[in-house]
Write a protein that holds these residues in place. Structure first.
Motif, mmCIF file in Angstrom:
data_model
loop_
_atom_site.group_PDB
_atom_site.id
_atom_site.type_symbol
_atom_site.label_atom_id
_atom_site.label_comp_id
_atom_site.label_asym_id
_atom_site.label_seq_id
_atom_site.Cartn_x
_atom_site.Cartn_y
_atom_site.Cartn_z
ATOM 1 N N GLU A 105 0.787 -1.388 0.094
ATOM 2 C CA GLU A 105 0.018 0.034 -0.128
ATOM 3 C C GLU A 105 0.999 1.112 -0.334
ATOM 4 O OE1 GLU A 105 -3.182 2.049 2.941
ATOM 5 O OE2 GLU A 105 -3.508 0.648 3.307
ATOM 6 N N LEU A 106 2.336 1.127 0.682
ATOM 7 C CA LEU A 106 2.969 2.529 1.152
ATOM 8 C C LEU A 106 3.283 2.594 -0.901
ATOM 9 C CD1 LEU A 106 4.386 1.829 4.203
ATOM 10 C CD2 LEU A 106 3.242 3.803 3.139
ATOM 11 N N VAL A 107 4.249 1.360 -1.259
ATOM 12 C CA VAL A 107 4.164 1.634 -2.771
ATOM 13 C C VAL A 107 2.916 2.767 -3.347
ATOM 14 C CG1 VAL A 107 4.869 0.265 -4.815
ATOM 15 C CG2 VAL A 107 6.240 -0.289 -3.009
ATOM 16 N N HIS A 108 1.855 1.808 -3.423
ATOM 17 C CA HIS A 108 0.364 2.697 -4.468
ATOM 18 C C HIS A 108 0.075 4.163 -3.862
ATOM 19 C CE1 HIS A 108 -2.557 3.001 -6.270
ATOM 20 N NE2 HIS A 108 -3.646 3.532 -5.277
ATOM 21 N N ARG A 109 0.636 4.472 -3.060
ATOM 22 C CA ARG A 109 -0.010 5.563 -2.375
ATOM 23 C C ARG A 109 1.484 6.653 -2.712
ATOM 24 N NH1 ARG A 109 -4.882 5.363 -1.365
ATOM 25 N NH2 ARG A 109 -5.339 3.554 0.462
ATOM 26 N N ALA A 110 2.844 6.036 -2.501
ATOM 27 C CA ALA A 110 3.934 6.273 -2.762
ATOM 28 C C ALA A 110 4.307 7.248 -4.646
ATOM 29 C CB ALA A 110 5.362 6.328 -2.565
ATOM 30 N N SER A 111 3.140 6.143 -5.540
ATOM 31 C CA SER A 111 3.605 6.405 -6.617
ATOM 32 C C SER A 111 4.870 5.863 -7.370
ATOM 33 C CB SER A 111 2.918 7.708 -7.173
ATOM 34 O OG SER A 111 1.144 7.838 -6.774
ATOM 35 N N VAL A 112 5.077 5.467 -6.799
ATOM 36 C CA VAL A 112 6.401 4.845 -7.283
ATOM 37 C C VAL A 112 6.281 3.816 -8.554
ATOM 38 C CG1 VAL A 112 8.981 3.532 -6.713
ATOM 39 C CG2 VAL A 112 7.153 5.381 -5.049
ATOM 40 N N ARG A 113 5.420 2.959 -7.957
ATOM 41 C CA ARG A 113 5.594 1.103 -9.098
ATOM 42 C C ARG A 113 4.182 0.793 -8.917
ATOM 43 N NH1 ARG A 113 10.010 -0.357 -11.987
ATOM 44 N NH2 ARG A 113 9.279 -1.600 -12.427
ATOM 45 N N ASP A 114 3.741 0.765 -9.936
ATOM 46 C CA ASP A 114 2.934 -0.292 -9.908
ATOM 47 C C ASP A 114 2.668 -1.554 -8.581
ATOM 48 O OD1 ASP A 114 0.503 -2.362 -10.051
ATOM 49 O OD2 ASP A 114 0.830 -2.343 -12.170
ATOM 50 N N ALA A 115 1.638 -1.412 -7.337
ATOM 51 C CA ALA A 115 1.740 -2.006 -6.778
ATOM 52 C C ALA A 115 1.341 -3.478 -6.971
ATOM 53 C CB ALA A 115 0.658 -1.603 -5.751
ATOM 54 N N ARG A 116 1.501 -3.895 -8.069
ATOM 55 C CA ARG A 116 1.199 -5.295 -8.073
ATOM 56 C C ARG A 116 2.574 -5.626 -9.067
ATOM 57 N NH1 ARG A 116 -3.693 -4.595 -11.782
ATOM 58 N NH2 ARG A 116 -2.725 -2.755 -11.774
#
Length: 320
Positions: A105-116
């Motif tokens: 979820e942190l990765v998604h919120r940071a908009s770094v990469r697709d969380a999947r």
């Protein structure tokens, strides 16, 4: 879905429910695969070759080892150390799945990469496993000691083991084998999570919608495949971990054959290579792969099933 999925916000469950689902998956899986785990540990700790041609080898095959353990120690031997093993599985499952959910979820919120993404699941899966390992490693050492001891037993109860180990070996005994554990668990868990997601996508691509069985079978199958791939790629480090965890415990291993002392990870690797050859790095691989397929398949199957049940219960309680 394992991990945060931005497309499934309407189906999300709470962090507490994620932790409970992880605990239940660990508990059920541990109870079912404990016999294979005991056989695997015995194979990993045996210095002699796992072969009928070696007269000094106590164990040389899964069925032979199972029969011998049953004959010499009784059926309860297959669940030796089951209480610390269950504490390990319940705690590990809760921390690992909760950490994975939070990290993705942190990765998604940071908009770094697709969380999947495969890479995101690999890194987040590895990090979540390291957090879980640091939390429950002392219990893992206790579980290994119980599973490794023969008869007569050195430790009679869990409390006896904790007190004796602390008094004779000091507090650091509970973190023996931590370095190879962390080195091994990061790629192993990373591959588990990333291959599980990838295999599920491959399954959905390969199977036409009308030919697909229910989702539970898919979760079990893809989890089993992810477990086999992950274990094969990281197995030698698991063997080193087990050898280091029983250091200072040689008297209880005498009835099983030769024993060795290791000063660290590199020394362990050198001694295994010198005395047992390259194949020594893969002792116990057969029961380990069988265990990995069953345990990883069951872990993801039970986790997804619990999450689905929590979601349905939430829907049933919601008004309208």
């Amino acid at each position: 879905m394992v991990g945060y999925d931005p497309r499934a916000d309407g189906r999300s469950i709470s962090n507490l429910e994620v932790a409970v689902a992880g605990s239940v998956s660990g508990l059920v899986t541990r109870a079912l695969i404990s016999p294979l785990d005991v056989i695997k540990i015995r194979f990993q700790l045996q210095i002699e070759r796992l072969s009928r041609s070696d007269p000094d080898a106590k164990y040389h095959g899964i069925l032979q080892a199972g029969r011998q353990i049953l004959q010499e120690e009784g059926p309860t031997a297959f669940w030796k150390g089951h209480i610390p093993a269950q504490l390990l599985s319940i705690g590990y499952g809760a921390v690992q799945f909760l950490s994975f959910e939070v990290l993705t979820e942190l990765v998604h919120r940071a908009s770094v990469r697709d969380a999947r993404d495969f890479s995101v699941h690999f890194v987040c899966g590895g990090l979540s496993a390291c957090v879980a390992t640091l939390t429950v490693h002392p219990v893992d050492v206790l579980r290994t000691r119980f599973a490794a001891q023969g008869e007569p037993r050195v430790y009679r109860t869990l409390r006896d083991a904790v007190v004796t180990m602390y008094r004779t070996e000091g507090p650091l005994v509970f973190y023996k084998g931590l370095n190879p554990t962390l080195i091994a668990i990061f790629p192993y868990a990373g591959f588990q999570f990333s291959f599980y997601s990838s295999l599920k996508r491959a399954y959905e691509w390969a199977m036409p919608s009308e030919g697909r069985t229910n989702g539970n079978f898919k979760n079990l199958l893809c989890g089993g495949g992810a477990g086999v791939i992950s274990k094969t790629l990281t197995y030698p480090l698991d063997l080193f971990k087990k050898r280091l965890q029983v250091g200072g415990f040689e008297q209880a291993r005498a009835s099983f054959g030769q024993v060795r002392s290791y000063t660290g990870l590199l020394d362990c690797a050198r001694q295994v290579l010198r005395e047992e050859g390259a194949q020594g790095f893969f002792k116990g691989l057969s029961p380990s792969l069988l265990k990995a397929a069953l345990s990883t398949g069951l872990v993801f199957f039970c986790y997804e099933l619990c999450c689905s049940l929590f979601h349905h219960l939430r829907e049933a309680d919601s008004p309208g």
